[in-house]
Write an enzyme that holds these catalytic residues in place. Structure first.
Site, short mmCIF file in Angstrom:
data_model
loop_
_atom_site.label_atom_id
_atom_site.label_comp_id
_atom_site.label_asym_id
_atom_site.label_seq_id
_atom_site.Cartn_x
_atom_site.Cartn_y
_atom_site.Cartn_z
N GLU A 68 21.74 15.78 6.05
CA GLU A 68 20.44 16.37 5.75
C GLU A 68 19.62 16.69 7.00
O GLU A 68 18.93 17.71 7.06
CB GLU A 68 19.63 15.42 4.84
CG GLU A 68 20.19 15.24 3.45
CD GLU A 68 21.23 14.12 3.36
OE1 GLU A 68 21.63 13.78 2.23
OE2 GLU A 68 21.61 13.58 4.43
N PHE A 93 16.09 11.90 -0.23
CA PHE A 93 16.90 12.15 0.97
C PHE A 93 16.25 13.17 1.90
O PHE A 93 16.26 13.01 3.12
CB PHE A 93 18.29 12.64 0.57
CG PHE A 93 19.06 11.68 -0.29
CD1 PHE A 93 18.88 10.31 -0.16
CD2 PHE A 93 19.96 12.13 -1.24
CE1 PHE A 93 19.59 9.41 -0.95
CE2 PHE A 93 20.67 11.25 -2.04
CZ PHE A 93 20.49 9.89 -1.90
#
Length: 353
Positions: A68, A93
């Site tokens: 990410e 996330f």
């Protein structure tokens, strides 16, 4: 504040109409019009509805793997090159893992990156690791960040176009899969720094956003049936915030209540408290949300009941506070199984619908 009472098609009684994958289909549709839109996914492509864009525009889809932070850095680079990247992951996330990258690579230079955060708050039954109960607090504290908390299909579809039209970082917070349809798309227009009056009353004023708005309408219907007139102010634009709309409602009601699918610390409730406390308006005020605790791994139905987010529980708190914290007995008519947890967007069966 916009009077949107005529745009509301859901009374708060029974079940609302629903629509599947409103976000994914709209992103693919807008992608046909604007070739600068790119779609990035961090190993959660079908889980964030990004697969619909991938199928329609494979040449503009980038799979970044389970990385990410790198996805945010790549998005920043693409934005500097004139593209409009939509970066997708679960809300927990894309904020907790990437906060430094968002702050320094996207928000500080005010780049045109769109952060799409799925499964906010306790809408995920996946437990504390998957429940974003602090994302609004982080994004609110980030300069240059626009925040839109979405809980209804019509505004979700409009939010895609609004994000494209907005120059700079945008944080879109929404649930995947099945969403209620609360507004008439011909009468509702989503805007930044705007609030929407959905119901009008002068006893209780409920301020809400995202997935809590459907429950606010349901709680308001229960209160009205018990002789308590209730206003519902829907605020999808958490930042920039419509201060004037909040103060207008606060000046007209006897009790102000905020609903947060988030911790009470740093979310919508905190934002409203800041606005009201800096004004000269005096009104009893109460925040409903997670009270400085983590979530749990359980079904949606269990979680909403456990954290007292069900409409009858919200109505009960409102009535009790209105009566000076005295216990108030009234008939709710609420079936705890009414909301249920089928097709919430967590299980696998929704993907092919």
């Amino acid at each position: 504040m916009i009077d949107a009472t005529s745009a509301v098609i859901y009374s708060g009684k029974d079940k609302a109409e629903t629509k599947m994958k409103a976000y994914g289909h709209k992103l693919a549709e807008v992608g046909k019009i604007n070739n600068n839109i790119l779609c990035l996914s961090a190993d959660l492509t079908s889980q964030t509805e990004a697969d619909i864009f991938r199928s329609a525009h494979p040449e503009r889809f980038l799979s970044m793997g389970m990385a990410e932070q790198n996805m945010i850095g790549v998005s920043a680079g693409l934005a500097r090159a004139g593209e409009i990247p939509f970066a997708h992951s679960f809300a927990c996330f894309i904020t907790r893992r990437c906060f430094d990258q968002i702050a320094m690579s996207v928000a500080y230079p005010r780049l045109n990156v769109k952060l799409v955060a799925m499964m906010p708050g306790i809408s995920s039954p996946g437990g504390a690791s998957h429940q974003a109960i602090d994302d609004l607090a982080m994004m609110r504290a980030t300069p240059n960040m626009n925040i839109i908390d979405l809980g209804e299909a019509t505004e979700v579809e409009q939010a895609v176009s609004l994000a494209v039209e907005t120059d700079g970082p945008v944080y879109l917070r929404l649930r995947r899969g099945l969403l209620p349809v609360l507004f008439d798309k011909t009468k509702f227009r989503l805007e930044l720094k705007q609030s929407y009056l959905l119901r009008r009353g002068n006893d209780v004023g409920i301020i809400t956003s995202g997935l809590m708005t459907e429950r606010a309408l349901q709680a308001a219907a229960i209160l009205e049936e018990n002789g308590i007139s209730t206003s519902v102010l829907h605020i999808p634009s958490i930042k920039p915030l419509d201060d004037e709309g909040i103060l207008h409602l606060a000046s007209e009601c006897k009790l102000l209540l905020t609903l947060d699918n988030h911790s009470i610390i740093g979310g919508l409730g905190s934002a409203v408290a800041e606005v009201v406390s800096e004004s000269r308006i005096k009104v009893p005020f109460h925040r409903i949300g997670l009270r400085d605790v983590y979530g749990k791994a359980a079904s949606n139905a269990y979680l909403y009941r456990y954290f007292e987010f069900d409409p009858d529980q919200i109505a009960s708190v409102a009535a009790q506070r209105l009566e000076g914290d005295r216990v108030v007995e009234f008939k709710t008519g609420w079936d705890v199984n009414q909301a249920g947890d089928k097709e919430t967007g967590w299980g696998e069966d929704w993907k092919d619908k």
